[in-house]
Design a protein around this motif. Sequence first.
Motif, PDB file in Angstrom:
ATOM      1  N   THR A 203      -6.083   1.353  -9.379  1.00 19.68           N
ATOM      2  CA  THR A 203      -6.956   0.973  -8.269  1.00 19.68           C
ATOM      3  C   THR A 203      -6.787  -0.508  -7.924  1.00 19.68           C
ATOM      4  O   THR A 203      -6.688  -0.874  -6.755  1.00 19.68           O
ATOM      5  CB  THR A 203      -8.428   1.280  -8.619  1.00 19.68           C
ATOM      6  OG1 THR A 203      -8.547   2.664  -8.945  1.00 19.68           O
ATOM      7  CG2 THR A 203      -9.347   0.924  -7.483  1.00 19.68           C
ATOM      8  N   VAL A 204      -6.750  -1.356  -8.924  1.00 18.39           N
ATOM      9  CA  VAL A 204      -6.577  -2.794  -8.691  1.00 18.39           C
ATOM     10  C   VAL A 204      -5.234  -3.079  -8.030  1.00 18.39           C
ATOM     11  O   VAL A 204      -5.138  -3.851  -7.070  1.00 18.39           O
ATOM     12  CB  VAL A 204      -6.730  -3.588 -10.009  1.00 18.39           C
ATOM     13  CG1 VAL A 204      -6.303  -5.025  -9.851  1.00 18.39           C
ATOM     14  CG2 VAL A 204      -8.160  -3.503 -10.508  1.00 18.39           C
TER      15      VAL A 204
ATOM     16  N   LEU B 131      -3.335  -0.982  -6.205  1.00 15.52           N
ATOM     17  CA  LEU B 131      -3.336  -0.448  -4.847  1.00 15.52           C
ATOM     18  C   LEU B 131      -4.174  -1.317  -3.906  1.00 15.52           C
ATOM     19  O   LEU B 131      -3.779  -1.565  -2.764  1.00 15.52           O
ATOM     20  CB  LEU B 131      -3.837   0.990  -4.833  1.00 15.52           C
ATOM     21  CG  LEU B 131      -2.855   2.037  -5.369  1.00 15.52           C
ATOM     22  CD1 LEU B 131      -3.521   3.410  -5.428  1.00 15.52           C
ATOM     23  CD2 LEU B 131      -1.613   2.080  -4.506  1.00 15.52           C
ATOM     24  N   LEU B 132      -5.329  -1.794  -4.362  1.00 18.82           N
ATOM     25  CA  LEU B 132      -6.143  -2.681  -3.518  1.00 18.82           C
ATOM     26  C   LEU B 132      -5.422  -3.984  -3.211  1.00 18.82           C
ATOM     27  O   LEU B 132      -5.517  -4.514  -2.104  1.00 18.82           O
ATOM     28  CB  LEU B 132      -7.490  -2.961  -4.188  1.00 18.82           C
ATOM     29  CG  LEU B 132      -8.518  -1.839  -4.103  1.00 18.82           C
ATOM     30  CD1 LEU B 132      -9.746  -2.197  -4.923  1.00 18.82           C
ATOM     31  CD2 LEU B 132      -8.902  -1.577  -2.663  1.00 18.82           C
ATOM     32  N   ALA B 133      -4.687  -4.492  -4.173  1.00 14.75           N
ATOM     33  CA  ALA B 133      -3.934  -5.727  -3.945  1.00 14.75           C
ATOM     34  C   ALA B 133      -2.823  -5.524  -2.928  1.00 14.75           C
ATOM     35  O   ALA B 133      -2.523  -6.412  -2.130  1.00 14.75           O
ATOM     36  CB  ALA B 133      -3.367  -6.242  -5.260  1.00 14.75           C
TER      37      ALA B 133
ATOM     38  N   ILE C 161      -2.728  -3.013  -0.496  1.00 16.97           N
ATOM     39  CA  ILE C 161      -3.228  -2.513   0.778  1.00 16.97           C
ATOM     40  C   ILE C 161      -4.179  -3.490   1.458  1.00 16.97           C
ATOM     41  O   ILE C 161      -4.354  -3.455   2.663  1.00 16.97           O
ATOM     42  CB  ILE C 161      -3.920  -1.145   0.570  1.00 16.97           C
ATOM     43  CG1 ILE C 161      -2.911  -0.136   0.020  1.00 16.97           C
ATOM     44  CG2 ILE C 161      -4.516  -0.626   1.864  1.00 16.97           C
ATOM     45  CD1 ILE C 161      -3.518   1.182  -0.363  1.00 16.97           C
ATOM     46  N   SER C 162      -4.758  -4.405   0.735  1.00 11.23           N
ATOM     47  CA  SER C 162      -5.769  -5.324   1.253  1.00 11.23           C
ATOM     48  C   SER C 162      -5.254  -6.136   2.436  1.00 11.23           C
ATOM     49  O   SER C 162      -4.097  -6.562   2.448  1.00 11.23           O
ATOM     50  CB  SER C 162      -6.210  -6.275   0.137  1.00 11.23           C
ATOM     51  OG  SER C 162      -7.008  -7.292   0.651  1.00 11.23           O
TER      52      SER C 162
END
Length: 177
Positions: free
Chosen positions: A17-18, A20-22, A24-25
């Motif tokens: 999750t971390v 992917l957020l980095a 896609i953000s």
Amino acid sequence: MLPRIIFCVAVVLATLTVVLLALISPAARRNHSSKSPSMALSLYIQQPQIASSDMQSSVAQISGAGAFVFHHTLTEGPENTSRSVGKAQGFIVPIEQFAHSAFNIIYLTFDTPDYSGSLSVQANDVAHKENEELTVVGGTGSFAFARGHAIFSNTQRQTYHVNLRLKFPNRSHSIPG
């Protein structure tokens, strides 16, 4: 055994999750190569217009050497009748022991509708040449956190022409609150 499997799956999912957020953000897509804002100003430092009988010496003697203490006017043009935009003040000790002293600073203070604030120009290693390139080490108000160069040129009218080349930090990372 089941609690260990659940724990490992939770750690893997959290890590995924971390990552992917980095990726896609929207902050990750921000252009980091943007140039910092800059400014160029051209000003003149005028000699004070004081009658010679009223003028006090601007050089104070310190063990055989001089300390230059000055308070001059900043104007838009080379004539002493040009519009005043602020003041130039400073304290410079031109002897070798004080060559890199924090005392050797020229303060350019601005008070106009466009600019309000000050700049600090470091006057180390002044060689009394025709053109002196000094370093702008900070500012306040409209010139907060400014860095850059100040080129002082001696004109024929007993004034100094000052070319300021300033850069400001990227202010898009402001602290909320």
